[in-house]
Design a protein around this motif. Structure first.
Motif, PDB file in Angstrom:
ATOM      1  N   LEU A 219      47.452  34.984  27.438  1.00  0.00           N
ATOM      2  CA  LEU A 219      46.274  34.116  27.522  1.00  0.00           C
ATOM      3  C   LEU A 219      45.682  34.296  28.907  1.00  0.00           C
ATOM      4  CD1 LEU A 219      48.931  32.193  26.427  1.00  0.00           C
ATOM      5  CD2 LEU A 219      47.000  30.820  25.717  1.00  0.00           C
ATOM      6  N   LEU A 220      44.372  34.379  28.988  1.00  0.00           N
ATOM      7  CA  LEU A 220      43.751  34.521  30.310  1.00  0.00           C
ATOM      8  C   LEU A 220      42.355  33.919  30.310  1.00  0.00           C
ATOM      9  CD1 LEU A 220      41.465  37.014  30.132  1.00  0.00           C
ATOM     10  CD2 LEU A 220      43.538  38.350  29.913  1.00  0.00           C
ATOM     11  N   ASN A 221      41.871  33.642  31.507  1.00  0.00           N
ATOM     12  CA  ASN A 221      40.497  33.167  31.657  1.00  0.00           C
ATOM     13  C   ASN A 221      39.634  34.314  32.145  1.00  0.00           C
ATOM     14  OD1 ASN A 221      41.332  30.613  30.934  1.00  0.00           O
ATOM     15  ND2 ASN A 221      41.747  30.021  33.057  1.00  0.00           N
ATOM     16  N   LEU A 245      35.579  27.931  27.665  1.00  0.00           N
ATOM     17  CA  LEU A 245      36.238  26.956  28.535  1.00  0.00           C
ATOM     18  C   LEU A 245      35.272  25.812  28.824  1.00  0.00           C
ATOM     19  CD1 LEU A 245      38.186  28.924  31.291  1.00  0.00           C
ATOM     20  CD2 LEU A 245      39.045  27.882  29.204  1.00  0.00           C
ATOM     21  N   TRP A 250      32.717  30.618  31.617  1.00  0.00           N
ATOM     22  CA  TRP A 250      34.081  31.138  31.487  1.00  0.00           C
ATOM     23  C   TRP A 250      34.595  31.008  30.063  1.00  0.00           C
ATOM     24  CZ3 TRP A 250      37.347  33.393  35.163  1.00  0.00           C
ATOM     25  CH2 TRP A 250      36.807  33.475  36.460  1.00  0.00           C
ATOM     26  N   SER A 251      35.458  31.954  29.664  1.00  0.00           N
ATOM     27  CA  SER A 251      36.085  31.883  28.347  1.00  0.00           C
ATOM     28  C   SER A 251      37.584  32.075  28.483  1.00  0.00           C
ATOM     29  CB  SER A 251      35.537  32.977  27.426  1.00  0.00           C
ATOM     30  OG  SER A 251      34.155  32.793  27.237  1.00  0.00           O
ATOM     31  N   SER A 252      38.299  31.570  27.465  1.00  0.00           N
ATOM     32  CA  SER A 252      39.736  31.813  27.391  1.00  0.00           C
ATOM     33  C   SER A 252      39.951  32.905  26.339  1.00  0.00           C
ATOM     34  CB  SER A 252      40.430  30.512  26.976  1.00  0.00           C
ATOM     35  OG  SER A 252      41.763  30.783  26.610  1.00  0.00           O
ATOM     36  N   HIS A 254      42.786  35.189  24.133  1.00  0.00           N
ATOM     37  CA  HIS A 254      44.189  35.255  23.692  1.00  0.00           C
ATOM     38  C   HIS A 254      44.410  36.573  22.966  1.00  0.00           C
ATOM     39  CE1 HIS A 254      44.472  30.580  23.285  1.00  0.00           C
ATOM     40  NE2 HIS A 254      43.747  30.960  24.305  1.00  0.00           N
ATOM     41  N   ALA A 274      39.867  38.916  35.412  1.00  0.00           N
ATOM     42  CA  ALA A 274      40.664  37.953  34.642  1.00  0.00           C
ATOM     43  C   ALA A 274      41.479  37.090  35.594  1.00  0.00           C
ATOM     44  CB  ALA A 274      41.590  38.695  33.680  1.00  0.00           C
ATOM     45  N   GLY A 276      44.228  33.377  35.870  1.00  0.00           N
ATOM     46  CA  GLY A 276      45.127  32.447  35.163  1.00  0.00           C
ATOM     47  C   GLY A 276      45.809  33.123  33.987  1.00  0.00           C
TER      48      GLY A 276
END
Ligand code: ATP
Ligand code: ZN
Length: 287
Positions: A219-221, A245, A250-252, A254, A274, A276
């Protein structure tokens, strides 16, 4: 009619025992185990578990005492029984190697001409010698092969190696690998249709466990303006999941990554902004 049960033979104790029991557990199969028993039952899968010496398993599977079994390829090839390879299991991999005294100059198999070699694997060793046109004397011994050169019983040995520390402690050096041996599932070559179906179910679970072990959930931002680049780096099962997000722009993201490509992809993800990044183990992976 009572339901047929699949009979699996695993090593009673030794290097393959824990891995075999664990694999069944990871497949969701509960084995009610009495240590020192010959046989145990699974209570949530039609499976009976037999505990044998690993060397005896090919014979028992050929004779249908057990339907399937877990052994090293070293034992499978050495025993030469009529059993069928089903699946590689991914634990307790080792190699069968020739080792000679430290300091000896072993350049090729011809070094072994006229020498005495101690081994518990006469069949595999003879094949290797024949293939290389080498005439050597094979001394078959069943245990502690590595001490044979030290006590003058042999000039070289052919034995299982994993780290090489046993060789080192006995003043030996690995000279040549003759077989890379994986731990495998084998089966009897005439299983009933019902048993083949049970084996298929078990195999499906084993493959899901293996796939999960080789993959990680990530998972990343990502900043939206870099989403395209970041997504192109991620294989995913189909395509990555992208969620907005709360923070605008921003988006997450997966996805699932293979262990082998893991670090390289992580570096590229970071280089593309990328943040987090979380990496999570996967328990089962059903495709
Ligand atoms: P048993 O009493 O069942 O005959 P064993 O002494 O033959 O036991 P182990 O030493 O437990 O057996 O090895 C079982 C198998 O584990 C080997 O045949 C091989 O496939 C695998 N193996 C993995 N690593 C090693 C290693 N370092 N040394 C020996 N075997 C290894
Ligand atoms: Zn054995």
């Amino acid at each position: 009619m009572a339901q047929e049960k699949l009979k699996i033979a695993i090593q009673k104790s030794g290097r393959l025992h824990d891995g075999s029991v664990n694999l069944l557990k990871e497949c969701g199969i509960d084995v009610v185990n009495g240590v020192n028993k010959l046989k145990a039952e699974a209570n949530n899968f039609p499976l009976e578990v037999y505990f044998f010496r690993d060397d005896d398993i090919p014979q028992y599977v050929e004779d249908a005492v057990a339907d399937i079994g877990i052994i090293g390829e070293n034992v499978m090839y050495e025993s030469n029984k009529k059993v069928v390879f089903v699946e590689e299991l991914g634990f307790a991999t080792c190699r069968l190697s020739i080792a000679v005294r430290k300091g000896e100059e072993y350049k090729s198999a011809s070094y072994l001409n006229g020498k005495k070699i101690a081994t518990s694997y006469p069949v595999l060793l003879q094949n290797f010698l024949d293939k290389n046109n080498v005439k050597a004397e094979i001394h078959e011994i069943s245990g502690s092969v590595e001490i044979a050169p030290g006590i003058g019983l042999a000039d070289a040995i052919c034995d299982i190696v994993s780290s090489g520390s046993t060789l080192f402690m006995n003043g030996l050096q690995e000279a040549e690998m003759i077989l890379k041996s994986r731990t495998v599932l084998i089966k009897n070559n005439k299983l009933s249709e019902e048993k083949e179906n049970l084996l298929k179910k078990l195999l499906f679970r084993i493959q899901s466990v293996k796939k999960a072990k080789n993959n990680k959930y990530i998972l990343l931002n990502a900043p939206n303006e870099k989403l395209k680049e970041i997504i192109s780096l991620l294989p995913g099962m189909k395509s990555p999941t992208v969620l907005p997000l709360a923070e605008p722009g921003w988006s997450s993201v997966h996805s699932v990554l293979n262990e082998n490509d893991f670090w390289e992809i992580i570096e590229k993800l970071k280089a593309n902004g990328a943040q987090g990044i979380l990496v999570v183990p996967i328990e089962k992976m059903i495709m």
